[in-house]
Design an enzyme around this catalytic site. Sequence first.
Site, PDB file in Angstrom:
ATOM      1  N   ARG A  52     -27.269   9.762  -3.676  1.00 26.22           N
ATOM      2  CA  ARG A  52     -26.227  10.641  -4.233  1.00 26.22           C
ATOM      3  C   ARG A  52     -25.713  11.551  -3.144  1.00 26.22           C
ATOM      4  O   ARG A  52     -26.122  12.709  -3.033  1.00 26.22           O
ATOM      5  CB  ARG A  52     -26.803  11.454  -5.372  1.00 26.22           C
ATOM      6  CG  ARG A  52     -27.258  10.592  -6.518  1.00 26.22           C
ATOM      7  CD  ARG A  52     -27.927  11.437  -7.560  1.00 26.22           C
ATOM      8  NE  ARG A  52     -28.566  10.578  -8.565  1.00 26.22           N
ATOM      9  CZ  ARG A  52     -29.421  11.024  -9.469  1.00 26.22           C
ATOM     10  NH1 ARG A  52     -29.752  12.299  -9.508  1.00 26.22           N
ATOM     11  NH2 ARG A  52     -29.955  10.193 -10.336  1.00 26.22           N
ATOM     12  N   ASP A  54     -23.627  14.183  -1.071  1.00 24.62           N
ATOM     13  CA  ASP A  54     -22.928  15.405  -1.466  1.00 24.62           C
ATOM     14  C   ASP A  54     -21.436  15.312  -1.162  1.00 24.62           C
ATOM     15  O   ASP A  54     -20.996  14.453  -0.407  1.00 24.62           O
ATOM     16  CB  ASP A  54     -23.448  16.600  -0.637  1.00 24.62           C
ATOM     17  CG  ASP A  54     -24.869  16.952  -0.974  1.00 24.62           C
ATOM     18  OD1 ASP A  54     -25.320  16.654  -2.085  1.00 24.62           O
ATOM     19  OD2 ASP A  54     -25.535  17.544  -0.090  1.00 24.62           O
ATOM     20  N   ARG A 199     -29.239  17.597   5.894  1.00 26.44           N
ATOM     21  CA  ARG A 199     -28.506  18.741   6.446  1.00 26.44           C
ATOM     22  C   ARG A 199     -29.452  19.896   6.772  1.00 26.44           C
ATOM     23  O   ARG A 199     -29.228  20.631   7.741  1.00 26.44           O
ATOM     24  CB  ARG A 199     -27.425  19.169   5.470  1.00 26.44           C
ATOM     25  CG  ARG A 199     -26.348  18.095   5.313  1.00 26.44           C
ATOM     26  CD  ARG A 199     -25.503  18.315   4.076  1.00 26.44           C
ATOM     27  NE  ARG A 199     -24.860  19.623   4.100  1.00 26.44           N
ATOM     28  CZ  ARG A 199     -24.229  20.153   3.053  1.00 26.44           C
ATOM     29  NH1 ARG A 199     -24.169  19.497   1.896  1.00 26.44           N
ATOM     30  NH2 ARG A 199     -23.675  21.337   3.158  1.00 26.44           N
TER      31      ARG A 199
END
Lengths: 252, 252
Positions: A52, A54, A199
Amino acid sequence: VPRVRLTLEYDGTDFFGFQFQASGERTVQSVLETALNALTKDSSARIFGAGRTDAGVHALGQVAHFDVDWRIPEDKIATAINVNLPPDLVVRSAEIAPNGFHSRFDATSRTYRYVILNQSQRSALLGRYSWFVPYALSVEKMQAAAVRLIGLNDYAAFGTAQTEEKSTVRLMSRIEVRRWKQCLLITVRGNAFLRQMVRALVGTLVAAGQGHVTPSEVTRILESRDRQALPPIAPARGLCLVRVGYDGVRLT
Amino acid sequence: VPRVRLTLEYDGTDFFGFQFQASGERTVQSVLETALNALTKDSSARIFGAGRTDAGVHALGQVAHFDVDWRIPEDKIATAINVNLPPDLVVRSAEIAPNGFHSRFDATSRTYRYVILNQSQRSALLGRYSWFVPYALSVEKMQAAAVRLIGLNDYAAFGTAQTEEKSTVRLMSRIEVRRWKQCLLITVRGNAFLRQMVRALVGTLVAAGQGHVTPSEVTRILESRDRQALPPIAPARGLCLVRVGYDGVRLT
Protein backbone atom coordinates in the site's frame (compact mmCIF):
# COMPACT_ATOMS: atom_id res chain seq x y z
CA VAL A 1 -13.17 -17.58 -12.31
CA PRO A 2 -9.56 -16.95 -13.42
CA ARG A 3 -7.27 -14.79 -11.31
CA VAL A 4 -5.05 -12.29 -13.11
CA ARG A 5 -1.70 -11.07 -11.78
CA LEU A 6 -0.57 -7.60 -12.85
CA THR A 7 2.79 -5.85 -12.63
CA LEU A 8 2.16 -2.10 -12.36
CA GLU A 9 4.23 1.01 -12.91
CA TYR A 10 3.03 4.42 -11.76
CA ASP A 11 4.13 7.97 -11.14
CA GLY A 12 2.78 8.53 -7.64
CA THR A 13 2.85 12.34 -7.81
CA ASP A 14 -0.83 12.76 -8.65
CA PHE A 15 -2.18 9.71 -6.81
CA PHE A 16 -3.44 9.76 -3.25
CA GLY A 17 -1.60 6.49 -2.65
CA PHE A 18 -2.39 2.97 -3.83
CA GLN A 19 -5.38 2.11 -1.76
CA PHE A 20 -9.04 3.06 -2.30
CA GLN A 21 -10.11 6.02 -0.17
CA ALA A 22 -13.71 6.34 0.99
CA SER A 23 -13.31 10.11 0.48
CA GLY A 24 -13.14 9.48 -3.27
CA GLU A 25 -9.55 10.66 -3.79
CA ARG A 26 -7.72 9.54 -6.94
CA THR A 27 -5.85 6.36 -5.99
CA VAL A 28 -4.10 3.69 -8.06
CA GLN A 29 -6.68 1.13 -6.97
CA SER A 30 -9.67 3.32 -7.88
CA VAL A 31 -8.28 4.32 -11.30
CA LEU A 32 -7.43 0.70 -12.07
CA GLU A 33 -10.84 -0.59 -10.96
CA THR A 34 -12.56 2.03 -13.12
CA ALA A 35 -10.48 0.89 -16.10
CA LEU A 36 -11.31 -2.78 -15.46
CA ASN A 37 -15.00 -2.03 -15.05
CA ALA A 38 -15.02 -0.19 -18.38
CA LEU A 39 -13.53 -3.34 -19.93
CA THR A 40 -15.83 -5.88 -18.26
CA LYS A 41 -19.07 -3.80 -18.28
CA ASP A 42 -19.38 -4.87 -14.67
CA SER A 43 -18.65 -2.82 -11.55
CA SER A 44 -17.51 -5.61 -9.27
CA ALA A 45 -13.81 -5.86 -10.12
CA ARG A 46 -11.75 -5.59 -6.95
CA ILE A 47 -7.99 -5.06 -7.02
CA PHE A 48 -5.64 -6.36 -4.32
CA GLY A 49 -2.13 -4.91 -4.23
CA ALA A 50 1.07 -6.29 -2.71
CA GLY A 51 2.05 -3.00 -1.07
CA ARG A 52 0.00 0.00 0.00
CA THR A 53 2.25 2.76 -1.24
CA ASP A 54 1.60 6.21 0.27
CA ALA A 55 0.57 9.33 -1.63
CA GLY A 56 3.46 10.47 -3.82
CA VAL A 57 5.32 7.13 -3.77
CA HIS A 58 6.12 5.68 -7.20
CA ALA A 59 6.26 2.10 -8.45
CA LEU A 60 8.13 0.26 -11.17
CA GLY A 61 7.09 -3.22 -10.05
CA GLN A 62 3.98 -3.13 -7.86
CA VAL A 63 2.05 -6.43 -8.07
CA ALA A 64 -1.73 -6.71 -7.86
CA HIS A 65 -4.38 -9.31 -8.62
CA PHE A 66 -8.08 -9.49 -9.44
CA ASP A 67 -10.65 -12.06 -10.51
CA VAL A 68 -12.48 -11.76 -13.80
CA ASP A 69 -14.53 -14.05 -16.01
CA TRP A 70 -13.77 -12.48 -19.37
CA ARG A 71 -12.25 -14.36 -22.31
CA ILE A 72 -9.39 -12.04 -23.27
CA PRO A 73 -6.30 -14.06 -24.31
CA GLU A 74 -3.54 -13.85 -21.69
CA ASP A 75 -1.11 -12.02 -23.97
CA LYS A 76 -3.67 -9.27 -24.74
CA ILE A 77 -4.69 -8.45 -21.16
CA ALA A 78 -2.04 -5.79 -20.46
CA THR A 79 -2.71 -3.92 -23.69
CA ALA A 80 -6.50 -4.12 -23.20
CA ILE A 81 -6.31 -2.57 -19.73
CA ASN A 82 -3.72 0.06 -20.75
CA VAL A 83 -6.10 1.54 -23.31
CA ASN A 84 -8.23 2.74 -20.38
CA LEU A 85 -5.40 3.96 -18.13
CA PRO A 86 -4.01 7.52 -17.83
CA PRO A 87 -0.35 8.35 -18.70
CA ASP A 88 0.82 8.05 -15.08
CA LEU A 89 -0.31 4.43 -14.63
CA VAL A 90 0.53 1.43 -16.80
CA VAL A 91 0.27 -2.36 -16.65
CA ARG A 92 3.76 -3.61 -17.51
CA SER A 93 2.69 -7.23 -17.72
CA ALA A 94 -0.31 -9.43 -16.97
CA GLU A 95 -0.64 -13.18 -16.62
CA ILE A 96 -3.10 -15.81 -15.38
CA ALA A 97 -2.08 -16.55 -11.78
CA PRO A 98 -1.90 -20.02 -10.20
CA ASN A 99 -4.95 -21.10 -8.21
CA GLY A 100 -5.21 -19.25 -4.91
CA PHE A 101 -2.44 -16.77 -5.68
CA HIS A 102 -2.59 -13.65 -3.48
CA SER A 103 -0.45 -10.63 -4.41
CA ARG A 104 -0.08 -9.52 -0.80
CA PHE A 105 -0.19 -12.64 1.34
CA ASP A 106 2.08 -14.68 -0.94
CA ALA A 107 4.73 -11.97 -1.31
CA THR A 108 8.03 -12.93 0.35
CA SER A 109 9.93 -9.68 -0.27
CA ARG A 110 9.52 -6.05 -1.28
CA THR A 111 12.39 -4.02 -2.73
CA TYR A 112 12.30 -0.22 -2.61
CA ARG A 113 14.66 2.30 -4.16
CA TYR A 114 15.07 5.78 -2.69
CA VAL A 115 16.71 8.60 -4.67
CA ILE A 116 18.41 11.54 -2.93
CA LEU A 117 19.58 14.38 -5.15
CA ASN A 118 22.74 15.59 -3.39
CA GLN A 119 23.93 18.76 -5.11
CA SER A 120 23.82 22.50 -4.45
CA GLN A 121 20.78 23.38 -6.60
CA ARG A 122 17.50 21.49 -6.97
CA SER A 123 16.67 19.79 -10.27
CA ALA A 124 13.75 20.58 -12.58
CA LEU A 125 13.90 17.18 -14.30
CA LEU A 126 14.50 14.96 -11.23
CA GLY A 127 12.29 16.97 -8.86
CA ARG A 128 9.31 14.59 -9.02
CA TYR A 129 11.46 11.55 -8.34
CA SER A 130 13.98 12.58 -5.70
CA TRP A 131 14.56 14.24 -2.34
CA PHE A 132 16.73 17.32 -2.80
CA VAL A 133 19.37 17.40 -0.02
CA PRO A 134 21.82 20.29 -0.60
CA TYR A 135 24.15 19.59 2.35
CA ALA A 136 27.08 17.17 2.46
CA LEU A 137 26.29 13.51 3.18
CA SER A 138 28.82 10.83 4.02
CA VAL A 139 28.03 7.57 2.24
CA GLU A 140 30.37 5.77 4.65
CA LYS A 141 28.47 7.03 7.70
CA MET A 142 25.14 6.18 6.07
CA GLN A 143 26.31 2.66 5.25
CA ALA A 144 27.61 2.22 8.82
CA ALA A 145 24.16 3.22 10.10
CA ALA A 146 22.43 0.94 7.57
CA VAL A 147 24.24 -2.09 8.95
CA ARG A 148 22.62 -1.40 12.35
CA LEU A 149 19.15 -1.59 10.73
CA ILE A 150 19.53 -4.92 8.92
CA GLY A 151 18.17 -8.15 10.39
CA LEU A 152 15.08 -9.51 12.13
CA ASN A 153 13.98 -6.74 14.51
CA ASP A 154 11.02 -5.03 16.07
CA TYR A 155 10.79 -1.85 13.98
CA ALA A 156 8.09 -0.14 16.10
CA ALA A 157 10.26 3.02 16.19
CA PHE A 158 10.15 3.19 12.37
CA GLY A 159 6.44 2.86 11.63
CA THR A 160 3.03 1.65 12.61
CA ALA A 161 1.49 -1.68 11.67
CA GLN A 162 -1.20 -1.81 9.00
CA THR A 163 -4.68 -1.78 10.55
CA GLU A 164 -5.30 -5.52 10.67
CA GLU A 165 -1.79 -6.52 11.75
CA LYS A 166 -0.34 -6.62 15.22
CA SER A 167 3.35 -7.46 15.05
CA THR A 168 5.92 -4.78 14.24
CA VAL A 169 8.68 -7.37 13.70
CA ARG A 170 10.10 -7.39 10.17
CA LEU A 171 13.13 -8.86 8.42
CA MET A 172 15.33 -6.32 6.59
CA SER A 173 17.60 -8.38 4.34
CA ARG A 174 19.30 -5.53 2.50
CA ILE A 175 19.94 -1.82 3.08
CA GLU A 176 22.54 -0.36 0.75
CA VAL A 177 23.70 3.17 0.00
CA ARG A 178 25.71 4.11 -3.07
CA ARG A 179 26.57 7.27 -4.96
CA TRP A 180 25.49 7.54 -8.62
CA LYS A 181 26.44 10.79 -10.33
CA GLN A 182 24.78 13.61 -8.33
CA CYS A 183 22.48 11.15 -6.53
CA LEU A 184 22.60 8.79 -3.59
CA LEU A 185 20.66 5.60 -4.26
CA ILE A 186 19.36 3.67 -1.26
CA THR A 187 18.06 0.14 -1.80
CA VAL A 188 15.96 -1.45 0.95
CA ARG A 189 14.63 -5.00 0.82
CA GLY A 190 12.51 -6.63 3.50
CA ASN A 191 9.89 -9.33 3.89
CA ALA A 192 7.29 -6.61 4.54
CA PHE A 193 7.15 -3.05 5.84
CA LEU A 194 5.31 -1.00 8.42
CA ARG A 195 3.55 2.17 7.30
CA GLN A 196 6.09 4.86 6.22
CA MET A 197 8.89 2.54 7.32
CA VAL A 198 11.17 2.96 4.28
CA ARG A 199 10.89 6.75 4.55
CA ALA A 200 11.69 6.52 8.29
CA LEU A 201 14.76 4.34 7.57
CA VAL A 202 15.96 6.79 4.89
CA GLY A 203 15.40 9.78 7.20
CA THR A 204 17.56 8.09 9.82
CA LEU A 205 20.28 7.27 7.28
CA VAL A 206 20.36 10.91 6.15
CA ALA A 207 20.66 12.09 9.77
CA ALA A 208 23.57 9.65 10.10
CA GLY A 209 25.11 10.89 6.84
CA GLN A 210 25.08 14.44 8.22
CA GLY A 211 26.75 13.24 11.41
CA HIS A 212 23.70 14.04 13.56
CA VAL A 213 23.26 10.42 14.64
CA THR A 214 26.01 7.87 15.29
CA PRO A 215 25.69 4.16 14.49
CA SER A 216 25.25 3.30 18.17
CA GLU A 217 22.50 5.94 18.44
CA VAL A 218 20.79 4.23 15.48
CA THR A 219 20.86 0.98 17.43
CA ARG A 220 19.40 2.78 20.46
CA ILE A 221 16.58 4.26 18.33
CA LEU A 222 15.79 0.77 16.98
CA GLU A 223 15.84 -0.79 20.46
CA SER A 224 13.70 2.02 21.95
CA ARG A 225 10.69 0.92 19.81
CA ASP A 226 9.60 4.53 20.25
CA ARG A 227 8.69 6.76 17.29
CA GLN A 228 9.47 9.85 19.38
CA ALA A 229 13.17 8.98 19.14
CA LEU A 230 13.13 9.03 15.32
CA PRO A 231 14.80 11.69 13.10
CA PRO A 232 12.47 13.34 10.52
CA ILE A 233 11.18 10.91 7.87
CA ALA A 234 12.10 11.35 4.21
CA PRO A 235 9.51 12.75 1.75
CA ALA A 236 7.47 10.38 -0.42
CA ARG A 237 8.63 11.75 -3.79
CA GLY A 238 12.04 10.00 -3.67
CA LEU A 239 10.59 6.55 -3.03
CA CYS A 240 9.82 3.84 -5.58
CA LEU A 241 8.58 0.25 -5.11
CA VAL A 242 10.89 -1.55 -7.50
CA ARG A 243 10.02 -5.24 -7.09
CA VAL A 244 7.82 -7.65 -5.17
CA GLY A 245 9.26 -11.15 -4.79
CA TYR A 246 7.36 -14.43 -4.50
CA ASP A 247 10.28 -16.83 -4.17
CA GLY A 248 11.59 -18.41 -1.01
CA VAL A 249 9.93 -18.91 2.34
CA ARG A 250 7.35 -16.44 3.62
CA LEU A 251 7.76 -15.13 7.18
CA THR A 252 4.48 -14.50 8.97
CA VAL B 1 25.84 47.32 -16.26
CA PRO B 2 27.05 43.77 -15.59
CA ARG B 3 25.92 40.91 -17.80
CA VAL B 4 24.95 37.63 -16.09
CA ARG B 5 25.24 34.21 -17.76
CA LEU B 6 22.82 31.51 -16.56
CA THR B 7 22.78 27.75 -17.07
CA LEU B 8 19.16 26.59 -16.97
CA GLU B 9 17.43 23.26 -16.43
CA TYR B 10 13.73 22.83 -17.15
CA ASP B 11 11.03 20.25 -17.62
CA GLY B 12 9.47 21.45 -20.88
CA THR B 13 6.17 19.60 -20.41
CA ASP B 14 4.23 22.57 -19.08
CA PHE B 15 6.06 25.33 -20.97
CA PHE B 16 4.99 26.68 -24.34
CA GLY B 17 8.65 26.62 -25.40
CA PHE B 18 11.54 28.87 -24.42
CA GLN B 19 10.67 32.08 -26.15
CA PHE B 20 8.23 34.81 -25.06
CA GLN B 21 4.84 34.53 -26.81
CA ALA B 22 2.79 37.63 -27.47
CA SER B 23 -0.29 35.49 -26.72
CA GLY B 24 0.81 35.33 -23.06
CA GLU B 25 1.48 31.60 -22.94
CA ARG B 26 3.72 30.27 -20.14
CA THR B 27 7.25 30.18 -21.57
CA VAL B 28 10.66 29.73 -19.96
CA GLN B 29 11.61 33.27 -20.90
CA SER B 30 8.44 34.83 -19.45
CA VAL B 31 8.62 32.88 -16.17
CA LEU B 32 12.30 33.74 -15.79
CA GLU B 33 11.75 37.43 -16.56
CA THR B 34 8.92 37.56 -14.01
CA ALA B 35 11.26 36.04 -11.40
CA LEU B 36 14.04 38.54 -12.22
CA ASN B 37 11.65 41.47 -12.08
CA ALA B 38 10.44 40.37 -8.65
CA LEU B 39 14.07 40.40 -7.55
CA THR B 40 15.05 43.74 -9.09
CA LYS B 41 11.76 45.62 -8.51
CA ASP B 42 12.08 46.67 -12.11
CA SER B 43 10.23 45.32 -15.13
CA SER B 44 12.91 45.81 -17.76
CA ALA B 45 14.94 42.58 -17.43
CA ARG B 46 15.21 40.90 -20.81
CA ILE B 47 16.46 37.32 -21.17
CA PHE B 48 18.32 36.04 -24.24
CA GLY B 49 18.63 32.28 -24.67
CA ALA B 50 21.10 30.24 -26.70
CA GLY B 51 18.44 27.95 -28.17
CA ARG B 52 14.73 28.43 -28.75
CA THR B 53 13.49 25.08 -27.59
CA ASP B 54 9.95 24.14 -28.72
CA ALA B 55 6.99 23.49 -26.46
CA GLY B 56 7.58 20.23 -24.57
CA VAL B 57 11.36 20.14 -25.13
CA HIS B 58 13.45 19.85 -21.95
CA ALA B 59 16.83 21.31 -21.03
CA LEU B 60 19.65 20.32 -18.72
CA GLY B 61 22.08 22.94 -19.95
CA GLN B 62 20.32 25.81 -21.73
CA VAL B 63 22.36 29.01 -21.54
CA ALA B 64 20.88 32.50 -21.27
CA HIS B 65 22.06 35.99 -20.39
CA PHE B 66 20.65 39.27 -19.12
CA ASP B 67 21.88 42.66 -17.93
CA VAL B 68 21.20 43.88 -14.42
CA ASP B 69 22.59 46.57 -12.16
CA TRP B 70 21.99 44.93 -8.80
CA ARG B 71 24.72 44.24 -6.24
CA ILE B 72 24.07 40.57 -5.45
CA PRO B 73 27.40 38.70 -5.00
CA GLU B 74 28.12 36.39 -7.93
CA ASP B 75 27.90 33.20 -5.83
CA LYS B 76 24.41 34.12 -4.54
CA ILE B 77 22.76 34.92 -7.89
CA ALA B 78 21.54 31.38 -8.72
CA THR B 79 19.99 30.86 -5.29
CA ALA B 80 18.39 34.32 -5.29
CA ILE B 81 16.66 33.70 -8.64
CA ASN B 82 15.66 30.11 -7.77
CA VAL B 83 13.60 31.33 -4.80
CA ASN B 84 11.21 32.87 -7.32
CA LEU B 85 11.11 29.98 -9.81
CA PRO B 86 8.56 27.12 -10.02
CA PRO B 87 9.61 23.45 -9.56
CA ASP B 88 9.95 22.83 -13.30
CA LEU B 89 12.57 25.55 -13.89
CA VAL B 90 15.88 26.04 -12.08
CA VAL B 91 19.08 28.04 -12.49
CA ARG B 92 21.89 25.49 -12.19
CA SER B 93 24.62 28.10 -12.12
CA ALA B 94 25.09 31.83 -12.66
CA GLU B 95 28.19 33.91 -13.25
CA ILE B 96 29.23 37.37 -14.38
CA ALA B 97 29.90 37.11 -18.11
CA PRO B 98 32.82 38.68 -19.99
CA ASN B 99 32.13 42.04 -21.67
CA GLY B 100 29.95 41.65 -24.75
CA PHE B 101 29.12 37.98 -24.15
CA HIS B 102 26.01 36.82 -26.05
CA SER B 103 24.45 33.46 -25.18
CA ARG B 104 23.19 32.88 -28.70
CA PHE B 105 25.60 34.61 -31.06
CA ASP B 106 28.74 33.38 -29.24
CA ALA B 107 27.60 29.75 -29.00
CA THR B 108 29.72 27.41 -31.14
CA SER B 109 27.81 24.18 -30.52
CA ARG B 110 24.54 22.77 -29.18
CA THR B 111 24.26 19.19 -27.95
CA TYR B 112 20.86 17.51 -27.75
CA ARG B 113 19.91 14.13 -26.33
CA TYR B 114 16.84 12.27 -27.55
CA VAL B 115 15.35 9.35 -25.58
CA ILE B 116 13.31 6.62 -27.28
CA LEU B 117 11.62 4.09 -25.01
CA ASN B 118 11.77 0.89 -27.04
CA GLN B 119 9.72 -1.78 -25.24
CA SER B 120 6.30 -3.36 -25.58
CA GLN B 121 4.40 -1.23 -23.03
CA ARG B 122 4.63 2.50 -22.40
CA SER B 123 6.18 3.77 -19.16
CA ALA B 124 4.44 5.81 -16.44
CA LEU B 125 7.74 7.11 -15.03
CA LEU B 126 9.58 7.85 -18.30
CA GLY B 127 6.50 9.06 -20.21
CA ARG B 128 7.27 12.77 -19.85
CA TYR B 129 10.84 12.35 -21.05
CA SER B 130 10.73 9.84 -23.90
CA TRP B 131 9.11 8.80 -27.15
CA PHE B 132 7.44 5.41 -26.73
CA VAL B 133 8.20 3.26 -29.80
CA PRO B 134 6.86 -0.29 -29.33
CA TYR B 135 8.15 -1.79 -32.59
CA ALA B 136 11.60 -3.23 -33.26
CA LEU B 137 14.37 -0.79 -34.16
CA SER B 138 17.79 -1.72 -35.53
CA VAL B 139 20.52 0.38 -33.92
CA GLU B 140 22.86 -0.66 -36.73
CA LYS B 141 20.50 0.65 -39.42
CA MET B 142 19.94 3.87 -37.45
CA GLN B 143 23.68 4.41 -37.09
CA ALA B 144 24.19 3.74 -40.81
CA ALA B 145 21.58 6.41 -41.57
CA ALA B 146 23.13 8.81 -39.03
CA VAL B 147 26.45 8.73 -40.88
CA ARG B 148 24.64 10.10 -43.96
CA LEU B 149 23.44 13.11 -41.95
CA ILE B 150 26.79 14.21 -40.48
CA GLY B 151 28.81 17.02 -42.01
CA LEU B 152 28.37 20.51 -43.43
CA ASN B 153 25.14 20.37 -45.40
CA ASP B 154 22.08 22.30 -46.45
CA TYR B 155 19.44 20.86 -44.09
CA ALA B 156 16.43 22.60 -45.71
CA ALA B 157 14.63 19.22 -45.82
CA PHE B 158 14.93 18.95 -42.02
CA GLY B 159 13.62 22.29 -40.84
CA THR B 160 13.01 25.95 -41.47
CA ALA B 161 15.36 28.79 -40.61
CA GLN B 162 14.59 31.01 -37.61
CA THR B 163 12.77 34.19 -38.70
CA GLU B 164 15.78 36.48 -39.04
CA GLU B 165 18.12 33.94 -40.66
CA LYS B 166 18.41 32.99 -44.29
CA SER B 167 20.86 30.10 -44.65
CA THR B 168 19.76 26.53 -43.97
CA VAL B 169 23.37 25.26 -44.00
CA ARG B 170 24.51 23.77 -40.69
CA LEU B 171 27.39 21.63 -39.46
CA MET B 172 26.41 18.37 -37.74
CA SER B 173 29.56 17.18 -35.98
CA ARG B 174 28.07 14.20 -34.11
CA ILE B 175 25.00 11.96 -34.49
CA GLU B 176 25.20 8.81 -32.38
CA VAL B 177 22.70 6.08 -31.51
CA ARG B 178 23.18 3.65 -28.65
CA ARG B 179 21.04 1.28 -26.64
CA TRP B 180 20.80 1.84 -22.87
CA LYS B 181 18.57 -0.64 -21.04
CA GLN B 182 15.08 -0.35 -22.58
CA CYS B 183 15.97 2.94 -24.27
CA LEU B 184 17.72 4.17 -27.37
CA LEU B 185 19.73 7.31 -26.72
CA ILE B 186 20.46 9.58 -29.66
CA THR B 187 23.05 12.33 -29.25
CA VAL B 188 23.13 15.12 -31.83
CA ARG B 189 25.67 17.93 -31.82
CA GLY B 190 25.80 20.77 -34.32
CA ASN B 191 26.93 24.36 -34.61
CA ALA B 192 23.27 25.45 -34.69
CA PHE B 193 19.90 23.99 -35.69
CA LEU B 194 16.93 24.86 -37.83
CA ARG B 195 13.47 24.84 -36.23
CA GLN B 196 12.41 21.28 -35.30
CA MET B 197 15.59 19.98 -36.93
CA VAL B 198 16.65 17.54 -34.18
CA ARG B 199 13.15 16.05 -34.11
CA ALA B 200 13.24 15.73 -37.91
CA LEU B 201 16.64 13.99 -37.78
CA VAL B 202 15.38 11.59 -35.07
CA GLY B 203 12.18 10.84 -37.03
CA THR B 204 14.31 9.94 -40.05
CA LEU B 205 16.61 7.73 -37.95
CA VAL B 206 13.58 5.88 -36.55
CA ALA B 207 12.22 5.34 -40.07
CA ALA B 208 15.65 3.92 -40.96
CA GLY B 209 15.68 1.74 -37.84
CA GLN B 210 12.36 0.21 -38.92
CA GLY B 211 13.77 -0.45 -42.38
CA HIS B 212 11.40 2.02 -44.06
CA VAL B 213 14.24 4.17 -45.36
CA THR B 214 17.66 3.00 -46.55
CA PRO B 215 20.90 4.96 -46.01
CA SER B 216 20.95 6.01 -49.66
CA GLU B 217 17.35 7.23 -49.38
CA VAL B 218 18.46 9.30 -46.38
CA THR B 219 21.10 10.92 -48.57
CA ARG B 220 18.45 11.57 -51.23
CA ILE B 221 16.15 13.24 -48.64
CA LEU B 222 19.03 15.45 -47.49
CA GLU B 223 19.95 16.40 -51.06
CA SER B 224 16.32 17.08 -52.02
CA ARG B 225 16.21 20.08 -49.62
CA ASP B 226 12.48 19.40 -49.63
CA ARG B 227 10.48 18.92 -46.42
CA GLN B 228 7.83 16.95 -48.34
CA ALA B 229 10.31 14.08 -48.61
CA LEU B 230 10.76 13.80 -44.84
CA PRO B 231 9.47 10.93 -42.66
CA PRO B 232 7.28 12.05 -39.68
CA ILE B 233 9.17 14.10 -37.08
CA ALA B 234 9.69 12.81 -33.54
CA PRO B 235 7.59 14.26 -30.68
CA ALA B 236 9.03 17.01 -28.45
CA ARG B 237 8.80 15.07 -25.16
CA GLY B 238 11.87 12.89 -25.86
CA LEU B 239 14.18 15.83 -26.58
CA CYS B 240 16.55 17.57 -24.16
CA LEU B 241 19.07 20.37 -24.77
CA VAL B 242 22.03 19.00 -22.84
CA ARG B 243 24.82 21.51 -23.42
CA VAL B 244 25.69 24.72 -25.22
CA GLY B 245 29.39 25.11 -26.06
CA TYR B 246 31.37 28.34 -26.40
CA ASP B 247 34.76 26.91 -27.29
CA GLY B 248 36.39 26.76 -30.71
CA VAL B 249 35.60 28.67 -33.85
CA ARG B 250 32.10 29.87 -34.59
CA LEU B 251 30.66 29.17 -38.05
CA THR B 252 28.38 31.91 -39.34
